[in-house]
Structure formats: structure tokens, C-alpha cells
Motif scaffolding. Sequence first.
Motif, PDB file in Angstrom:
ATOM      1  N   LYS A  26       1.848 -42.153  -6.074  1.00  5.69           N
ATOM      2  CA  LYS A  26       2.818 -41.119  -5.716  1.00  5.69           C
ATOM      3  C   LYS A  26       4.235 -41.465  -6.160  1.00  5.69           C
ATOM      4  CE  LYS A  26       3.516 -42.986  -1.029  1.00  5.69           C
ATOM      5  NZ  LYS A  26       3.307 -42.706   0.407  1.00  5.69           N
ATOM      6  N   ASN A  27       4.500 -42.750  -6.450  1.00 11.29           N
ATOM      7  CA  ASN A  27       5.823 -43.155  -6.909  1.00 11.29           C
ATOM      8  C   ASN A  27       5.947 -43.130  -8.429  1.00 11.29           C
ATOM      9  OD1 ASN A  27       6.756 -43.675  -4.262  1.00 11.29           O
ATOM     10  ND2 ASN A  27       5.704 -45.656  -4.275  1.00 11.29           N
ATOM     11  N   THR A  28       4.839 -42.862  -9.107  1.00  9.72           N
ATOM     12  CA  THR A  28       4.880 -42.804 -10.573  1.00  9.72           C
ATOM     13  C   THR A  28       4.603 -41.409 -11.102  1.00  9.72           C
ATOM     14  OG1 THR A  28       2.513 -43.270 -10.856  1.00  9.72           O
ATOM     15  CG2 THR A  28       3.991 -45.160 -10.684  1.00  9.72           C
ATOM     16  N   LYS A  82      -0.476 -22.634  -9.888  1.00 11.83           N
ATOM     17  CA  LYS A  82       0.346 -23.776 -10.258  1.00 11.83           C
ATOM     18  C   LYS A  82       0.125 -24.082 -11.731  1.00 11.83           C
ATOM     19  CE  LYS A  82      -0.709 -25.554  -5.679  1.00 11.83           C
ATOM     20  NZ  LYS A  82      -1.552 -26.524  -4.953  1.00 11.83           N
ATOM     21  N   VAL A  83       1.134 -24.678 -12.361  1.00 11.51           N
ATOM     22  CA  VAL A  83       1.063 -25.002 -13.779  1.00 11.51           C
ATOM     23  C   VAL A  83       1.066 -26.514 -13.970  1.00 11.51           C
ATOM     24  CG1 VAL A  83       2.214 -24.822 -16.017  1.00 11.51           C
ATOM     25  CG2 VAL A  83       2.216 -22.863 -14.450  1.00 11.51           C
ATOM     26  N   ALA A  84       0.105 -26.983 -14.760  1.00 13.85           N
ATOM     27  CA  ALA A  84       0.105 -28.384 -15.183  1.00 13.85           C
ATOM     28  C   ALA A  84       0.755 -28.418 -16.562  1.00 13.85           C
ATOM     29  CB  ALA A  84      -1.328 -28.914 -15.260  1.00 13.85           C
ATOM     30  N   HIS A  85       1.818 -29.216 -16.694  1.00 20.16           N
ATOM     31  CA  HIS A  85       2.590 -29.206 -17.925  1.00 20.16           C
ATOM     32  C   HIS A  85       2.036 -30.170 -18.964  1.00 20.16           C
ATOM     33  CE1 HIS A  85       5.591 -26.531 -16.244  1.00 20.16           C
ATOM     34  NE2 HIS A  85       5.671 -27.302 -15.170  1.00 20.16           N
ATOM     35  N   CYS A 116      -7.137 -32.206 -10.229  1.00 22.15           N
ATOM     36  CA  CYS A 116      -5.832 -32.663  -9.764  1.00 22.15           C
ATOM     37  C   CYS A 116      -4.959 -32.940 -10.987  1.00 22.15           C
ATOM     38  CB  CYS A 116      -5.971 -33.931  -8.929  1.00 22.15           C
ATOM     39  SG  CYS A 116      -4.393 -34.672  -8.441  1.00 22.15           S
ATOM     40  N   CYS A 117      -3.723 -32.487 -10.923  1.00 18.92           N
ATOM     41  CA  CYS A 117      -2.756 -32.766 -11.986  1.00 18.92           C
ATOM     42  C   CYS A 117      -1.960 -34.018 -11.626  1.00 18.92           C
ATOM     43  CB  CYS A 117      -1.817 -31.578 -12.176  1.00 18.92           C
ATOM     44  SG  CYS A 117      -0.494 -31.898 -13.359  1.00 18.92           S
ATOM     45  N   PHE A 118      -1.889 -34.962 -12.570  1.00 16.46           N
ATOM     46  CA  PHE A 118      -1.019 -36.133 -12.457  1.00 16.46           C
ATOM     47  C   PHE A 118       0.144 -35.913 -13.425  1.00 16.46           C
ATOM     48  CE2 PHE A 118      -5.054 -37.485 -10.921  1.00 16.46           C
ATOM     49  CZ  PHE A 118      -4.868 -38.575 -10.088  1.00 16.46           C
ATOM     50  N   GLU A 119       1.276 -35.508 -12.897  1.00 16.11           N
ATOM     51  CA  GLU A 119       2.448 -35.226 -13.726  1.00 16.11           C
ATOM     52  C   GLU A 119       3.375 -36.442 -13.685  1.00 16.11           C
ATOM     53  OE1 GLU A 119       4.168 -31.069 -14.207  1.00 16.11           O
ATOM     54  OE2 GLU A 119       5.571 -32.008 -12.804  1.00 16.11           O
ATOM     55  N   PRO A 120       3.475 -37.203 -14.788  1.00 19.41           N
ATOM     56  CA  PRO A 120       4.230 -38.460 -14.762  1.00 19.41           C
ATOM     57  C   PRO A 120       5.721 -38.245 -14.527  1.00 19.41           C
ATOM     58  CG  PRO A 120       3.614 -37.871 -17.004  1.00 19.41           C
ATOM     59  CD  PRO A 120       2.914 -36.911 -16.110  1.00 19.41           C
ATOM     60  N   LYS A 121       6.303 -39.157 -13.732  1.00 20.22           N
ATOM     61  CA  LYS A 121       7.750 -39.064 -13.514  1.00 20.22           C
ATOM     62  C   LYS A 121       8.453 -40.396 -13.774  1.00 20.22           C
ATOM     63  CE  LYS A 121       7.130 -39.482  -8.464  1.00 20.22           C
ATOM     64  NZ  LYS A 121       7.327 -38.803  -7.159  1.00 20.22           N
ATOM     65  N   LEU A 128      -0.434 -43.826 -18.199  1.00 16.74           N
ATOM     66  CA  LEU A 128      -1.024 -43.311 -16.953  1.00 16.74           C
ATOM     67  C   LEU A 128      -2.425 -42.761 -17.212  1.00 16.74           C
ATOM     68  CD1 LEU A 128      -0.914 -42.446 -13.980  1.00 16.74           C
ATOM     69  CD2 LEU A 128       0.220 -40.334 -14.720  1.00 16.74           C
ATOM     70  N   TYR A 129      -2.578 -42.027 -18.301  1.00 18.05           N
ATOM     71  CA  TYR A 129      -3.892 -41.473 -18.656  1.00 18.05           C
ATOM     72  C   TYR A 129      -4.920 -42.594 -18.816  1.00 18.05           C
ATOM     73  CZ  TYR A 129      -7.550 -39.708 -21.752  1.00 18.05           C
ATOM     74  OH  TYR A 129      -8.771 -39.406 -22.321  1.00 18.05           O
ATOM     75  N   TYR A 130      -4.534 -43.665 -19.507  1.00 21.24           N
ATOM     76  CA  TYR A 130      -5.480 -44.760 -19.707  1.00 21.24           C
ATOM     77  C   TYR A 130      -5.748 -45.509 -18.407  1.00 21.24           C
ATOM     78  CZ  TYR A 130      -5.654 -44.089 -24.722  1.00 21.24           C
ATOM     79  OH  TYR A 130      -5.878 -43.569 -25.963  1.00 21.24           O
ATOM     80  N   PHE A 131      -4.746 -45.640 -17.571  1.00 22.19           N
ATOM     81  CA  PHE A 131      -4.994 -46.318 -16.301  1.00 22.19           C
ATOM     82  C   PHE A 131      -6.025 -45.543 -15.475  1.00 22.19           C
ATOM     83  CE2 PHE A 131      -4.481 -47.299 -11.847  1.00 22.19           C
ATOM     84  CZ  PHE A 131      -4.517 -48.682 -11.866  1.00 22.19           C
ATOM     85  N   LEU A 132      -5.930 -44.216 -15.498  1.00 25.45           N
ATOM     86  CA  LEU A 132      -6.879 -43.387 -14.755  1.00 25.45           C
ATOM     87  C   LEU A 132      -8.283 -43.457 -15.352  1.00 25.45           C
ATOM     88  CD1 LEU A 132      -4.636 -40.235 -14.138  1.00 25.45           C
ATOM     89  CD2 LEU A 132      -5.199 -42.040 -12.496  1.00 25.45           C
ATOM     90  N   ASN A 133      -8.386 -43.892 -16.613  1.00 23.99           N
ATOM     91  CA  ASN A 133      -9.690 -44.058 -17.261  1.00 23.99           C
ATOM     92  C   ASN A 133     -10.249 -45.465 -17.107  1.00 23.99           C
ATOM     93  OD1 ASN A 133     -10.791 -41.679 -18.983  1.00 23.99           O
ATOM     94  ND2 ASN A 133      -8.579 -41.595 -19.245  1.00 23.99           N
ATOM     95  N   ASN A 134      -9.495 -46.322 -16.457  1.00 23.10           N
ATOM     96  CA  ASN A 134      -9.911 -47.693 -16.201  1.00 23.10           C
ATOM     97  C   ASN A 134     -11.147 -47.677 -15.279  1.00 23.10           C
ATOM     98  OD1 ASN A 134     -10.078 -50.162 -14.753  1.00 23.10           O
ATOM     99  ND2 ASN A 134      -8.092 -49.822 -13.787  1.00 23.10           N
TER     100      ASN A 134
END
Length: 439
Positions: A26-28, A82-85, A116-121, A128-134
Motif C-alpha cells: 500500500k506504500n508503493t 473505475k479506470v486502470a491507467h 485488482c489494479c496495482f497503480e504504482p506511486k 512492481l509487475y515482476y515482483f507480483l510475478n515472483n
Amino acid sequence: MTRTMKDSGIEWIGEIPIDWETIRTKNTATLFNGNSIKDDEKSQYEDSTDAIPYISTKDIDSLHNIDYCNGMYVKNDDPNFKVAHKNSTLMCIEGGSAGIKKAKLNQDVCFVNKLCCFEPKSINSDYLYYFLNNPKYEDHFKSLMSGLIGGVSISDLKNINCTLPPLFEQQKIAAFLDEKCGEIDEIISKTEQSIEEYKKLKQSVITKAVTKSIRSARPMKDSNIDWIGKIPADWEIKKFRNILKERTEKNVPIKSTERLSLSIDLGVTLYAEKTTNLDRFKDDFEQYKIAHKGDLVMNSMNMIIGAVGVSKYYGCVSPVYYTWYDETPEHTTARYCEYLLRCKTIKKVLFSLGRGIYAIERGDDRVNTCRLKISRDDLKNLKLPLPSLEEQKDIISYIDNKCIEIDALIAKKQQFLTEMANYKKSLIYEYVTGKKEVA
């Protein structure tokens, strides 16, 4: 030089480089799920004018590519969606593909609530995409799943820890994995294409053998049946009713409690060996029919897509199944008919005989199920080519041997696919957790 490592304090992550951090997701990134469209409203969302694509889990393939042209769209600025960018990652969080199906966006989309959308901040979007594929992340995700359907809540996802290298290193890791995973994906894609070619070859071998023979050049004659064309001059054309006899034996009083199942890929199997749809067989055995060893079993609702098989067992089958038998040695004619009714050219004929609903969409990630029932009378009157019993034996032996050869080649390629997929996962894990360093 060996890099200095430290304990991350998170068991499933293990050690990380000393200058890396672990941080809650949630912090990333900003996490949120999408909005579903009701089945009776889908026709309203097929206009692409001034709209963006609407994505469901079935639009994400095994290589994490997205079908943006699936025919579903949402109007720009529609307040109900909602829109995933672009550059965000979509991940399935509910159902059989939860934690597995995910993809990085190259354009804005709206999306279903099972994603679920993971929108990087404060993290590189590719990293981030690769970490989620770990694979360790995927295993941890599975450990958090709950509920009847199985899923993980947004609040739980927000609190999962991820590794956070310095930004420049995130970029290096992402660029390296882009290159290596791209190479692996290309190999996987070519291997999958090769498997499909072998499957087509297998189908061609079967079709040619059961309609044109396997013997050398011989006199031919017109069958006067469009889907068959010419057949050997000494073959007959017979109605199915005159080739096999129907078995109508009911399980009353109960003669067997051995439940049999029928699938497109495996034919007739023991129901006890099934791993899916285990609630479909009722406990009242008197509702079912009897199938003997050597009987040709057909699912009247699914035979047009290959739900046909000769049983190796004595047991009870669904009342919607048809069972047929012959009195030839080793059930030769039943086996010949099994191959004949699975060949590609006859499927169009069976389709034309079907009555009812063509397909039922069972939801995201569920295969559409054919529900065109073929009546008993239409099946009995179906005209089929029939060689002599001796030639039937030769054809069956030929097809059996050819299928064993082709299936062995397919199995090797499928094993290779598994190995490549595992290699890709291990590569991602080692670099996103710092076990290996990009040179």
C-alpha cells in the motif's frame, strides 16, 4: 564481488541485499478492484466510440498478454466504472486464476471486479509487475485465500510486503527481466504452436484413416455423403443403428455403484479419479444407466465436441449418456466408431443435428460449455463408412500406434513448457529478491 545480505524479516522473501528495504504494497502502489457488467447489460457496452476497453480475467492469456479488442468497451468518464491507467498491473484476485493471471497495461482500461489494479506511486512500474510475478509472492497469495470461491481481499493485498531496491536498481532489474523473459516467452509461444500442429496432425491421421483407409492405392467410389466424399470401393455405408446396438440397461435394482465419467480429453474414466465438478453425480444410483466394458459411451449434450469414448470399466453412467455395444472380438467396431465419431469432419455433421442452447458462459476463467443435444433417432440414422472387420482392426492398430507416437512428442514438449515456465519463475524470484545481481 559477493554482495552483503541481510535477513528481510519475512520468511517467504528470505535474505535481501543490505541496501534494500521491505515495504507494504500500500506504500508503493494504489490498489483497487473494478466493476462488473451484468449479463443482461453487456449489449450496451459493445460500442467503441469515445470509449476504452473493458477487461475481464478471460482476456488475459497464459503469457500475461491482454486482448484489448474483445468487443467490450466503457464510455470515457463513465462514473460507474473505475479506470486502470497505462503502466498499472492488473491481477486476478478471485477464483481459479487468483494470484496467477496478471498483466501490465499499455493503455487505460476499465475492468471486472475480480481483477485488482496495482497503480504504482513510489516504485518502478515494471519492477512492481515482476515482483507480483515472483513465485514466492504467488505462494504467499494462495496462503491468504479464503471463501467458497477463493480469493484475497484488497486490504490483505495492501499489507503484503514487497522488496524495494534503490530506484536505479529497480530499473536495471526490470530491463534485464524484460529481455530474458521476452526470450523465454518467445520460446514458449513457439513450443505451444508446435503442440497445436501436432494435435492437428493427430486429428488428420485419424480422419484420413477412418474415411479413406490406410492401405495402398485402391479403387474408390463416391459415398454420396458430402462430409465423407470418396471411400474405398469395398467399404459399406450404413446407418449407425445397423452398426452398433443400443444398451438401455438401467441400474435398477442397483447392479453397480462404480460411477463412470466421460470427458473430451480422457474418454471414459472412473468418477473417483476426477478432480473437478465433483458435485455432479447424485447419490441415488437408481437414476443411472449401466455401461459394460467395451461399450461406446456418448454424452448426448457434448458429443459434437468429442465427448465419446469406449469404456474400460463396468459401471453406471449419467442418464443423458447414450451407450452402444457390439459383439465383435475385442469390441473392434465400437473402437472404430469411437475414432470415427471423434474425427474433425464429422463434427460439423453432429453440430447440424444438435438442438438446444449452443453455449453457456460459466463466468470468468470458465470454459464455455456446449449444450447442443443430439437426439437418439438422429444419431441412429447417421450414415457412416464401414470397412470390413479385418480392416477395422488394421485401422485401429494404425491409429493407436500413430497416436502413441504423437502423444509422446506432445508430452515432451509440454514437459519442456513446464521447465521453461519454472525457469522463468525462478529467474524472476532470484532478481526481485536480490539473490542474484544484474551485472
